[in-house]
Every structure is written in C-alpha cells, then in structure tokens.
Write a protein that holds these residues in place. Sequence first.
Motif, PDB file in Angstrom:
ATOM      1  N   GLY A 179       0.815  -1.204   0.000  1.00  0.00           N
ATOM      2  CA  GLY A 179       0.000   0.000   0.000  1.00  0.00           C
ATOM      3  C   GLY A 179       0.847   1.252   0.000  1.00  0.00           C
ATOM      4  N   SER A 180       0.345   2.286   0.632  1.00  0.00           N
ATOM      5  CA  SER A 180       0.989   3.594   0.612  1.00  0.00           C
ATOM      6  C   SER A 180       2.114   3.673   1.638  1.00  0.00           C
ATOM      7  N   MET A 181       2.965   4.685   1.468  1.00  0.00           N
ATOM      8  CA  MET A 181       4.027   4.916   2.435  1.00  0.00           C
ATOM      9  C   MET A 181       3.439   5.285   3.796  1.00  0.00           C
ATOM     10  N   GLU A 182       2.321   6.029   3.782  1.00  0.00           N
ATOM     11  CA  GLU A 182       1.675   6.381   5.047  1.00  0.00           C
ATOM     12  C   GLU A 182       1.158   5.131   5.761  1.00  0.00           C
ATOM     13  N   GLY A 183       0.643   4.167   4.990  1.00  0.00           N
ATOM     14  CA  GLY A 183       0.177   2.926   5.598  1.00  0.00           C
ATOM     15  C   GLY A 183       1.313   2.132   6.223  1.00  0.00           C
ATOM     16  N   CYS A 184       2.456   2.082   5.528  1.00  0.00           N
ATOM     17  CA  CYS A 184       3.625   1.394   6.091  1.00  0.00           C
ATOM     18  C   CYS A 184       4.060   2.058   7.395  1.00  0.00           C
ATOM     19  N   GLN A 185       4.080   3.379   7.393  1.00  0.00           N
ATOM     20  CA  GLN A 185       4.499   4.104   8.590  1.00  0.00           C
ATOM     21  C   GLN A 185       3.513   3.890   9.733  1.00  0.00           C
ATOM     22  N   PHE A 186       2.223   3.890   9.414  1.00  0.00           N
ATOM     23  CA  PHE A 186       1.207   3.658  10.443  1.00  0.00           C
ATOM     24  C   PHE A 186       1.382   2.283  11.079  1.00  0.00           C
ATOM     25  N   LEU A 187       1.635   1.263  10.267  1.00  0.00           N
ATOM     26  CA  LEU A 187       1.794  -0.087  10.805  1.00  0.00           C
ATOM     27  C   LEU A 187       3.039  -0.193  11.673  1.00  0.00           C
ATOM     28  N   GLN A 188       4.143   0.415  11.245  1.00  0.00           N
ATOM     29  CA  GLN A 188       5.346   0.378  12.067  1.00  0.00           C
ATOM     30  C   GLN A 188       5.118   1.034  13.425  1.00  0.00           C
ATOM     31  N   HIS A 189       4.329   2.089  13.433  1.00  0.00           N
ATOM     32  CA  HIS A 189       4.062   2.794  14.687  1.00  0.00           C
ATOM     33  C   HIS A 189       3.068   2.039  15.557  1.00  0.00           C
ATOM     34  N   THR A 190       2.006   1.522  14.955  1.00  0.00           N
ATOM     35  CA  THR A 190       0.903   0.943  15.720  1.00  0.00           C
ATOM     36  C   THR A 190       1.188  -0.480  16.174  1.00  0.00           C
ATOM     37  N   CYS A 191       1.886  -1.252  15.364  1.00  0.00           N
ATOM     38  CA  CYS A 191       2.080  -2.674  15.668  1.00  0.00           C
ATOM     39  C   CYS A 191       3.236  -2.924  16.623  1.00  0.00           C
ATOM     40  N   ALA A 192       3.684  -1.878  17.320  1.00  0.00           N
ATOM     41  CA  ALA A 192       4.693  -2.067  18.360  1.00  0.00           C
ATOM     42  C   ALA A 192       4.076  -2.619  19.637  1.00  0.00           C
ATOM     43  N   SER A 193       2.775  -2.382  19.841  1.00  0.00           N
ATOM     44  CA  SER A 193       2.093  -2.883  21.028  1.00  0.00           C
ATOM     45  C   SER A 193       0.605  -3.057  20.718  1.00  0.00           C
ATOM     46  N   PRO A 194       0.116  -4.313  20.701  1.00  0.00           N
ATOM     47  CA  PRO A 194       0.868  -5.560  20.827  1.00  0.00           C
ATOM     48  C   PRO A 194       1.759  -5.793  19.613  1.00  0.00           C
ATOM     49  N   LEU A 195       2.873  -6.448  19.858  1.00  0.00           N
ATOM     50  CA  LEU A 195       3.898  -6.602  18.838  1.00  0.00           C
ATOM     51  C   LEU A 195       3.442  -7.563  17.746  1.00  0.00           C
ATOM     52  N   LYS A 196       3.626  -7.149  16.494  1.00  0.00           N
ATOM     53  CA  LYS A 196       3.298  -7.983  15.338  1.00  0.00           C
ATOM     54  C   LYS A 196       4.488  -8.033  14.390  1.00  0.00           C
ATOM     55  N   SER A 197       4.615  -9.153  13.694  1.00  0.00           N
ATOM     56  CA  SER A 197       5.601  -9.237  12.618  1.00  0.00           C
ATOM     57  C   SER A 197       5.043  -8.512  11.400  1.00  0.00           C
ATOM     58  N   LEU A 198       5.883  -7.719  10.761  1.00  0.00           N
ATOM     59  CA  LEU A 198       5.443  -6.922   9.623  1.00  0.00           C
ATOM     60  C   LEU A 198       6.265  -7.261   8.388  1.00  0.00           C
ATOM     61  N   TRP A 199       5.583  -7.316   7.254  1.00  0.00           N
ATOM     62  CA  TRP A 199       6.223  -7.462   5.941  1.00  0.00           C
ATOM     63  C   TRP A 199       5.616  -6.373   5.079  1.00  0.00           C
ATOM     64  N   LEU A 200       6.333  -5.273   4.929  1.00  0.00           N
ATOM     65  CA  LEU A 200       5.770  -4.057   4.360  1.00  0.00           C
ATOM     66  C   LEU A 200       6.329  -3.779   2.975  1.00  0.00           C
ATOM     67  N   HIS A 201       5.448  -3.295   2.093  1.00  0.00           N
ATOM     68  CA  HIS A 201       5.833  -2.959   0.723  1.00  0.00           C
ATOM     69  C   HIS A 201       5.115  -1.677   0.323  1.00  0.00           C
ATOM     70  N   CYS A 202       5.893  -0.680  -0.009  1.00  0.00           N
ATOM     71  CA  CYS A 202       5.323   0.578  -0.481  1.00  0.00           C
ATOM     72  C   CYS A 202       5.199   0.506  -1.993  1.00  0.00           C
ATOM     73  N   GLN A 203       3.978   0.484  -2.495  1.00  0.00           N
ATOM     74  CA  GLN A 203       3.763   0.299  -3.929  1.00  0.00           C
ATOM     75  C   GLN A 203       4.336   1.446  -4.747  1.00  0.00           C
ATOM     76  N   GLU A 204       4.322   2.677  -4.188  1.00  0.00           N
ATOM     77  CA  GLU A 204       4.877   3.798  -4.934  1.00  0.00           C
ATOM     78  C   GLU A 204       6.386   3.653  -5.093  1.00  0.00           C
ATOM     79  N   GLU A 205       7.055   3.237  -4.010  1.00  0.00           N
ATOM     80  CA  GLU A 205       8.506   3.095  -4.063  1.00  0.00           C
ATOM     81  C   GLU A 205       8.922   1.920  -4.935  1.00  0.00           C
ATOM     82  N   GLU A 206       8.074   0.874  -4.968  1.00  0.00           N
ATOM     83  CA  GLU A 206       8.447  -0.327  -5.703  1.00  0.00           C
ATOM     84  C   GLU A 206       7.962  -0.297  -7.144  1.00  0.00           C
ATOM     85  N   ASP A 207       7.486   0.853  -7.586  1.00  0.00           N
ATOM     86  CA  ASP A 207       7.099   1.023  -8.981  1.00  0.00           C
ATOM     87  C   ASP A 207       6.084  -0.035  -9.404  1.00  0.00           C
ATOM     88  N   GLY A 208       5.009  -0.128  -8.602  1.00  0.00           N
ATOM     89  CA  GLY A 208       3.934  -1.039  -8.967  1.00  0.00           C
ATOM     90  C   GLY A 208       4.015  -2.392  -8.316  1.00  0.00           C
TER      91      GLY A 208
END
Length: 544
Positions: free
Chosen positions: A485-514
């Motif tokens: 999804g978006s860079m904002e979504g990646c940032q939100f997950l990194q911030h929010t999923c610290a408690s309770p802790l979750k494993s994250l696999w994040l991909h910014c579609q804009e940065e990855e050119d589709g």
Amino acid sequence: MLCRATAGMGVPVSLSLSLGATCPFIIFESADIDSAVDGVIETAFKKNRECQWMLCVQESVWDSVVARLKVRMAGMKSVPLLAEGDRRLVDAAVQEAQQQGATLIQPCPPPSSGPTYPPTVLCGVAPSCPCVVTPSPGPLLPLLSFRSHGEGITLGNHSPHGQAASLWTEDLTLALEAAKSLSVGSVWVNSHSVMDPSLPLSGHKESGNCIDGGKEGLFQFLRPSSSPPLPRSSPASVDYSKFGTAASAAIIPEGSNSSSTPRSYLQYVGGKQCKSESGSSVCVLAPGGAVLAYCPDGGRKDVRNAVEAAIKVQPGWMKKSPVARAQSLFSLAETLELKRRDMAVSLHSQTGLSLEEADMEVELSIAQLYDWAARCDKERGGVPPVPQSGSALSIPEALGVVGVVLPDSSPLLSMVSLLAAAVAMGNAVVMVPSPKYPLPALEFIQVLQSSDLPGGVVSIITGGRDQLTQALANHSVIKAIWYWGSMEGCQFLQHTCASPLKSLWLHCQEEEDGGRDWAQPHPSLLEEMWRQAVQWKTVWIPTA
C-alpha cells in the motif's frame, strides 16, 4: 519505542525483548525431582538473569518439590538488587502475594532496609497475581500448581511473553508434545539456559520478532535479489489517531451504463458468504469508468468476525500433517482449474487485460497452488550438530492468524501466491483485496467454497485499504501483517504494531514502482515468503 521512533524511515526493525519476560519452569510428576530442584536453584536465583521464572509443579509431586526447595535454599544469603528503588517494589510484590494467600520459603528473614533481599519462593500464588503477570526485579519465584499435563501447558502459555521454557520429565513423548504446544522460542528439556550460535534463538508473542543465531538469523539481514532497494526517506506527517477513519468513497459516476444492473458481491468470512456488518457497499469500476459491480464495504466488525472464525480452526489446521495440508491446496488448485474460464473473464472485465493475458494469470495462479502444495512437506527444520551433549531440534511453526493487504498488481496471482504461502505453513489468513481490483478475489470465493479447505482458514473482506489496515493493526490476536500500500500505511503499521507486537512485511507500492513481478517470481522471493510465514522454535534434549 524503537519501532515508533523509526516508523516511516524505510528501515525494517526486528526486536528481541528478553528483559521482564516471564518464562515457565514446568515440573511434571515423571521428572527426576532432585535434578529439577537443582535446576530451579541454578537458574531462578542467579545474579544476571535475562528473564523472570515462574515455577509450575504438578500437584502429585508438590510436597516433594517444596520439601527439597526448603533443603536446597537453606543457607542461601541475601542477594543484591539492581537498583535501590527495587527494594520497595519487591516488598510490595511479596506483601500483595501474601494478601492473596501465598506462603513464603526464605532461607533467612529479609533485612529491614537496604538494596538486598533473600531468595524467596511464593508458594500457591494464582496465575492472575501481579508477581506472575508483571514480575518484580528481585529474587522472587512464584510457585503454581497444576493437575493434568494439559493444564500445565496452559499455565506455561499464560504469560504474554514467549521467550523460553524449561520442561522436566523422564517421559520423552510428553516432553516433545509439551514442547510443541508451548508458545515460546526455546524449550529446554531437563535443562535450562542452553545456547548455541548455530541454532536460531527467537521470541514468540511479546518477546519480540527477532531471530538470533543460525542461518535463520542471517536471513533478517538479506533481501531477495529481485527486490528494489529499501527507500531512505524521512517520516511522513501522519496523524496516527485518524488514519483509516475516513469513510470509503462510494460514488457512482455520472454517465455509467445503467442498462444492465451491476452484480452485488458478498464477502467471505468463516466459510460463508455474507454482507458487511455496516450493510453498505462500494462500487467497482470497469476500465472505462462504468459501474461494473458492487462489493461490501467492510470494517472493524468484519475483521473481528473473520479473526474469531480463524482462531477456531487455525490450531486444528496447524496440527494437520503437511501431507493433509498439501491435499487441501491440491484440491484448491484443481477447483481453480475447473473455473479457469470464469476467472479469466473476471480479470479481463475489470483490469482491462486481454483474455489471453488474463488466462495466463489464472494459469500461473494454478501453478502457484501446486507449487506450494508440493512445498508443504519439504519446508522444515532439522537436527543440526551441536557441540553440547545431546540433540537440538530446529522447528519452523505457523504464526497463527495473518492479515494480508493485497497489492494492485496481478490481483489474482498475487492473492493466490500469498494465500498459498501462508496457508501451506499452517496459518489462517484474513485477506483484504485491492480496492482497485477486488473482483478476482471475490470470484475466488467460489473456488474456496468448492474446495476442502476448512471454513475460517481463509477470509476475504473488501473495503477501504486504510480502514481495514487500521482494523487489522489494532486487533490483538493477529500475529503478522503483510502489507502492500501507501508509504503512510507502512508508517502507520510500524508505529501501531509495536504494542501488541506484530511481525510486519511491508511494501510501499509507490517506491516499488507497482510492486513485484508476480508472473516470474525469483526463487529468493519464494524463500522470503516461506520465512515470513513461520516462526522458529528450538528444542534442546540432553542425552545425559
């Protein structure tokens, strides 16, 4: 704090949280009681403890363990506390435990003041006692009892942490069954605190998502060769309290073709098709802008229902043999092959692909299902050689319930690839299709219903990406989130999923050119998908 401080910087963060963790020390009735009590004294009251221990003893040997503890603790001296303020915390914990009915085993009375305290066993505390849930920094050891083997394992899983456990029994079958059932990263059988750099050391639950040691630990520093470089940027300005709270845009554009009534789809939760809890829908547009269909506008309650269905079936799905899981995936592939034409037409109508290109994507999706079905019984750990006497098992285990927010590119192929990787390893998934191209996922529901995959293992919820991402991030049962999804979504997950802790696999579609090239997956991508779908456990079994 570290996850939140680095949110949005493009740097993946893995945590290993050992301080403050509570680890179970379980003594079954079949244990060598003398050796077990010696192990308790050695590990529970040493100066530099990385974790706090709670002693769980089967009722039939309770008196024997308590009597031996009194003998072994006689003559022990008060130990220094780490800080002067710790004495007040220790006194408060002991006083509260006594008020709840606990009795004390101490080698000597505690000094009236000063930063020292004698080793203390708190006998008969309840699992809900604060000294068990949030242990104090002093030399305190809660002692709990259990009746059956199953109750002992449940007691061992009571803590929100999952760093390690020590099991004491002469019954190897019981030891292996208990080790498999405990949600911890390391299990020591008739031993404690054994380490080796050649084996993975990881935490489960709130004990972190970092892997230290072994080749499994090295993979944290690697990325597939086909992946784009990590984005290096400063964090975006994101209001975390408002992310995902805006209503979905359900607007039917003027000039849409009303000669034919668009089809209304249902989402898939717990093995059944259903409307969203809100009862509302959003329109799905064809490449030309006409209204193609309506799909449910899912939200937090739909995610809650999907997770409730998943946790009912996921433990049983995980316990199925790899061959049984492979058969279910083979069944899914065969069913998709029977509906190949319908899926190709759905892809063609929404994405604008030619029928030949759409048919090729369906064919690749079928191949992915067959491939992951074949991998079910081949992706496993092993018994690596270790210098210590004994053996060690390195075991990959399912994470639990995984939330998957799907990319826009290759909507069917990407969904099938990620679904198959997660399900093959024993996970249950809650999938959020691309808001731009949701129809292939909704058409795939018929494939799921016609296969023998248990209902609840896969749920598909449509709606706004941000809204559903926010619901997944705030659900405490979900163990991991795979996000495109978006860079904002990646940032939100990194911030929010610290408690309770979750494993994250994040991909910014804009940065990855589709996004990734799903049609030609590199072998390193398949390796990464598998490693993202498992967590590691090490079981130590001494021979002497």
